[in-house]
Enzyme design. Structure first.
Site, PDB file in Angstrom:
ATOM      1  N   ASP A 350       0.883  -1.118  -0.084  1.00 34.33           N
ATOM      2  CA  ASP A 350       0.126  -0.008   0.114  1.00 34.33           C
ATOM      3  C   ASP A 350       0.967   1.250  -0.026  1.00 34.33           C
ATOM      4  OD1 ASP A 350      -1.434  -2.276   0.757  1.00 34.33           O
ATOM      5  OD2 ASP A 350      -2.945  -1.081   2.065  1.00 34.33           O
ATOM      6  N   GLU A 490      -6.157 -11.373  -5.072  1.00 39.33           N
ATOM      7  CA  GLU A 490      -5.943 -12.255  -3.945  1.00 39.33           C
ATOM      8  C   GLU A 490      -7.018 -13.451  -3.932  1.00 39.33           C
ATOM      9  OE1 GLU A 490      -5.761  -9.565  -0.671  1.00 39.33           O
ATOM     10  OE2 GLU A 490      -3.666  -9.516  -0.467  1.00 39.33           O
ATOM     11  N   LYS A 602     -10.550  -9.488  -7.476  1.00 41.87           N
ATOM     12  CA  LYS A 602     -10.850  -8.717  -6.359  1.00 41.87           C
ATOM     13  C   LYS A 602     -10.509  -7.311  -6.454  1.00 41.87           C
ATOM     14  CE  LYS A 602      -9.454  -8.543  -1.362  1.00 41.87           C
ATOM     15  NZ  LYS A 602      -8.127  -8.949  -0.578  1.00 41.87           N
ATOM     16  N   GLN A 603      -9.327  -6.965  -7.143  1.00 37.82           N
ATOM     17  CA  GLN A 603      -8.903  -5.631  -7.170  1.00 37.82           C
ATOM     18  C   GLN A 603      -8.237  -5.542  -8.399  1.00 37.82           C
ATOM     19  OE1 GLN A 603      -6.706  -7.140  -3.716  1.00 37.82           O
ATOM     20  NE2 GLN A 603      -5.591  -5.243  -4.079  1.00 37.82           N
TER      21      GLN A 603
END
Lengths: 738, 738
Positions: A350, A490, A602-603
């Site tokens: 992050d 993930e 997921k992302q």
């Protein structure tokens, strides 16, 4: 017009989840410490916390966590024996405001006790940005009315409180406690890591009648002011707190006491206070305004025509500042900053992917510290690579102070008690290239050759060596593969040749070799020493070059569509219509095993890679992949990290409305508790992504080797976007008008 | 001659492990609460705890645990600003004594402060056995000397302290706090289970000069006494604390306040105290002596000729009493009683096998409560059987308040963080027959037909039905088998036909059928109702009879040697000589997987079964099995449960010296911290086993249907053994002389 710097609430909502969420939102801090926005007077089941940058203690399973320090906020007000607290008596008026321009939290309350005493209470609080060891509360009590207009006995107790925990786990034990003539002090120590914390307190009032008493206690030492106020009268009290830890040097208590006396001395000198009622607030508040002003001069982003976006981005930029130290490179920015217990203060990618660009462009000194944090932990990263049988340096998926892998190997379900294995620490490799990419970008933007020479090249080469050894050669095809990983998405575990992982690994190898080349040309002796030290013989360098050239990237040469990983396209798609109106992630609905069988993401994974390496791809490639992956990504209940990041690619491709929508998901994630987990702390990555969305997305900033370009895409109503950044030491002001 | 009721230490050892161990040893209690022997003045890193019978809160993984209540012990003494604590100043003399005859803990200290003030401090503490809600500390401070013989300012602060946890996990939140004219009170609540606790405090002194002040606080409310003492003068202060919880009824705070006033009132009436300095101690201490006297009249075991054994057995009998309530059947005796955090207050078969015989023979009313606890949880046991696909009732391996299985399904290694699966809750079945056996024995000894009619038969039949459905029929051989279990020897998992499990299951079936037969004869309508309720048709009863007759018991018909489980004899033996001088269990050395491959036993398994069913086997069978299993059992580092229990069989077989040795391992397990884990709490099962070793072992007591026999085996030096028990309501005194 509303003040576009202020986060406000106009009424008190006793819903406990809301209270906990607002505690996060109303956090004050300065990067040395943050203090959640709990009420001075306490509240049943509140989640009070002060987290100090880099102060950890041990915790079962999750290894270590930022240790919630003894609460310094507590101020207990009793009038004629009746206790003032928001759950008692009658609340007649209430407002609370965080002004991010000055870092000041203010609360106004009008309240009536059971016996009919009517009070006005004004509380102001800040964590000094000018003096990171200092926290101040100014507290004013006015008796508006009392039964028969009789004078009211007012009792105000300011305390430290050691009975706080992370959730319920206590981390501090009192070592000693006492008071000097004018200061109360508490010396405590973390139970396992033995970090020593000294907290000192002065508590003064302008009420000459007030009697002051010190109450020593190992658990909740306090200073009490007793007075009697006639209706109409106001008592102003000031709680001044100084904190030092053994991370700051030896003798934190003596240092804190000295520092505190100096603070009182400076204020007395600067004002006409009587020696017994030294008021620090105004003096220190001036310095606070100055310090924040200096910050905003560099960091502010102006958005005209959209007040919500304007306040949102400023709130996020405020969060970025209070989450990290200006000078301490022993720790970095946690997933939740210093605002909550979520992810326990661990550092993820992050920081490098989402937050670091802000610092690289705006506050390069802090960016340098954040990268130095990683550099200093190279030995641990080398150890991790070695223990997994690889060369070079492999960074941990979760990192704290010593750079060991702190991802728990399993978690316990909070309700069922079921033990769930966590593979991320073993399989999520891409953090290593994220860090390398951040180093490269830092260099490109700042031109900090010295950093590169001393630290950067070594980090790039060490991480590249990891990829070089991790990639497996397929002799028949003369290509290299990276098997058994988890990519950014993930929800798919144990995958082969994840496009993101491999592209970023290749980038890592490329930049490392380029940086070495640069070093050989500009500082040949440094280069020679480094080559020796890393044992980089010609053969190995040639191998790195070979891996870089022949690392398998699953992409259709014709269509330019990347396959997220080998076999992804063979998975069935999910009938998303079926899930309309869902209130949970697809993984939550389908389960950890089932979700793996579908093309659902997921992302941002492939799209994140395209965003990070955005200067390497043509628009067509971006468009093709956007069209494929954007619709199958869970933007609402998947990861909170990437919605705002999508705005960079989205803007470039002309999807401005969609990008704006994604940007706002990030900008308001905490202010509106969009993910329901704001009680656990802010979404620091979102804060960084939101800044990137405006600067790289809507403004379309791209730095080049000899300058920069912008390419604005205007969300509806936006009239102006303005911000600053530094390029190779020079400040650049961007001011775009529609 | 030493006082044979007293546990003493004559010096202070600052080793923290020793301090924690002694905190356990010097616990005072009364079955409603126990308070560890921490020092009144606190000590850095102490492990203070007050655990209340049946007061639980949630905890991750281990589900729930006895919630360490706000500490009521704290008494902070400051002389001329110098704090008295054992780690400060100079300790000139120190003794501490727990008198188990009266439940009184006394500490004498002579101490000199840094400035040269010499103090004598005498602290006396007890948890009233006459009034289970009451705890008292009497604290006397004498100024022996002061610099220039100047008067000394004495400041004594008595507090409640909510900043305590189980280890570091906090369980209580303050609900409210305040004081009346003479009482300080704190109302707190467990964080998850919402048990409310009220604690009230009075704090008085005979020093007429002393000034008393109340200091309200949510975290550490206190009463302070300030006085000035001339050299030679003594201040005596008394801290009286009353505790009630919402388990005792509604309005625990009002009840506690009323009760506290009544205690003060009775004392004032009974003595000539001034109304402002009511002294409760002497009055309550008289009642305390009386209550303990009554207990010891029934429970004492006299051993002449061996002082260590005498003190040891009394200490263990003291522990049995303070671990359980006289009247509350909603909870039972935990593995560590109420003395520490080990095993989190969960109930194991330790209660029924090890402790219950003491209560059955000596205090049958308590035994009845302990069995009622199990009876009341039959619905949960039925649910457990049902959810595993079986009939009847299957008791959980670990049990708390609602009877659900509270064995964690895994534990986290405290150092490595590794998650280790725990199979006991799934596979360790024999607790169900242990409970049935305890019911049967209770009936045999007490003749409590009413209990049997109302509860006992139903419990026996329900548990028998479980075994009936759990046993698998081998059609070819016409026999039944019980597969995939863990027997008492927990080092062998997934075993088949464990001799202990199967024999005890058979016993359960036999006693159930016998009890039903008795019920049908003595209370036919009750029997009919029960048969209907349990759906026990003729066919099922016949099946139970069949299982009972044909359950496979692995035993050599010729030699009489039981095989611990099928295949045990095929395992290689371990070369025990090789491990001489080891400091760890064989499992610790070999590992969880490896140990399974050897004939090495953690604790009595076959021998425990032979002990429990000792009236069913001839001496030859016992001898053969003793000779085989005793040498391959890890008596030192295996389970702490069974060493003392071996003395029953060992004595009968004439191995008196070995039995004495085993008995002493149990008797001194806590007093000498033989297992190194006394800091986590006493070994309650050992306490019961030690009593059984003397009564059933050395004295050789056996009850028969029409009386009893003894068969003494005298350890060296023992000259006399005397004790009492109750047989079918009649007290029997045994007094054996060598």
């Amino acid at each position: 017009m509303d003040n576009l710097w202020q986060i406000s609430e106009e009424s008190f909502d006793p819903n406990l989840k809301h209270i906990h969420s607002q505690e996060t939102v109303f956090t004050v801090g300065n990067g040395y410490f943050c203090t959640r926005g709990t009420f001075d007077e306490g509240y049943p089941h509140e989640s009070a916390a002060t987290l100090l940058f880099g102060v950890f203690d041990n915790v079962p399973i999750a290894k270590e966590e930022l240790a919630n320090a003894p609460d310094w906020v507590g101020l207990k007000l009793v009038v004629n024996g009746e206790r003032f607290r928001l759950d008692k008596g009658k609340l007649l008026a209430y407002t609370r405001t965080l002004d991010v321009q000055t870092g000041l939290l203010t609360r106004h309350v009008l309240w009536e006790s059971t016996s009919g005493i009517r009070l006005q209470v004004v509380s102001e609080r800040f964590a000094s940005l000018a003096d990171e060891h200092l926290g101040i509360i100014r507290y004013r009590v006015t008796i508006e009315e009392s039964p028969n207009q009789q004078p009211v006995e007012v009792n105000l107790r300011a305390s430290f409180n050691i009975a706080v925990g992370n959730y319920d786990l206590m981390h501090w034990a009192t070592q000693d406690q006492g008071h000097t003539q004018n200061l109360l002090w508490l010396r405590s120590e973390t139970k396992h890591t033995k970090v020593s914390l000294a907290q000192t307190m002065s508590f003064n009032t302008d009420d000459a009648q007030a009697k002051k008493e010190f109450a020593d206690s190992d658990v909740a030492p306090s200073i009490r002011l007793n007075s009697t106020l006639a209706p109409g009268a106001t008592l102003t009290a000031e709680k001044v707190v100084v904190m030092y830890t053994s991370r700051d040097g030896d003798e934190p208590l003596q240092t804190a006491l000295n520092h505190h006396q100096k603070i009182l001395g400076s204020a007395a000198e600067a004002t006409t206070n009587s020696p017994h009622h030294v008021f620090v607030y105004n003096y220190q508040y001036d310095r606070q305004i100055e310090a924040w002003q200096k910050y905003w001069q560099q960091a502010d982003v102006i958005i005209e025509g959209d007040d919500t976006a304007q306040i949102g981005i400023r709130y996020n930029i405020y969060q970025l500042r209070i989450s990290t130290s200006e000078h301490d490179s022993r720790y970095s920015i946690a997933a939740k900053g210093l605002t909550g217990f979520g992810y326990r203060g661990h550092i993820f990618h992050d920081t490098e992917i989402f937050m670091l660009p802000f610092f690289t462009y705006v506050l390069p000194d802090i960016a340098r510290n954040l990268l130095l944090y990683r550099y200093k932990l190279l030995p641990a990263a080398r150890q991790k690579a070695r223990s997994n049988g690889y060369a070079g340096a492999q960074y941990p998926w979760e990192s704290t102070l010593n750079g060991e892998e702190t991802t728990p190997s399993s978690i316990v379900h909070p309700e069922t008690g079921e033990v769930i294995p966590v593979l991320n620490g073993f399989l999520e490799l891409h953090i290593t290239s994220s860090i390398a990419h951040a180093v490269w970008e830092y260099w490109q933007v700042t031109g900090d050759d010295k950093f590169m020479r001393e630290y950067g090249v070594e980090l790039l080469l060490s991480t590249a060596m990891f990829w070089d050894s991790r990639a497996e050669k397929d002799e028949q095809e003369h290509q290299y593969e990276i098997k058994n990983v988890i990519g950014p998405d993930e929800w798919h575990e144990h995958v082969i040749n994840n496009a993101h992982t491999n592209m970023m690994a290749r980038n890592n190898l490329q930049t490392a070799l380029a940086a070495l080349h640069w070093l050989e040309n500009t500082a040949p002796t440094v280069a020679t020493t480094l080559i020796e030290q890393l044992d980089l013989n010609k053969q190995r360098l040639a191998h790195m070059q070979d891996v870089q050239e022949h690392l398998k990237i699953p992409q259709d040469k014709e269509t330019k569509l990347f396959e997220q990983f080998e076999g992804f396209f063979k998975l069935p798609t999910l009938d998303l219509e079926k899930y309309k109106g869902r209130k949970d992630s697809y993984q939550g609905i389908l389960g950890v095993e089932e979700i793996q069988k579908y093309q659902i993401v997921k992302q941002a994974d492939t799209l994140m890679m395209l965003t990070m390496l955005r200067q390497e791809f043509d628009l067509h490639t971006k468009q093709v992949n956007w069209d494929y992956y954007f619709p199958i990504t869970d933007h609402d209940y998947g990861s909170s990290l990437t919605p705002a990041l999508h705005a960079i690619l989205g803007s470039e491709l002309g999807h401005t409305e969609e990008s704006y929508h994604m940007f706002m998901k990030g900008a308001l994630v905490d202010l509106e508790n969009l993910r329901g987990n704001t009680p656990e702390g802010i979404h620091a990555a979102c804060a960084g992504a939101v800044w990137q969305a405006v600067v790289f997305g809507f403004a379309g900033l791209r730095v080049t080797s000899d300058g920069y370009t912008t390419n604005p895409h205007w969300p509806a109503n936006w009239q102006r976007v303005a911000f600053q950044f530094k390029q190779k030491g020079t400040s650049v002001s961007i001011d775009l008008h529609r």
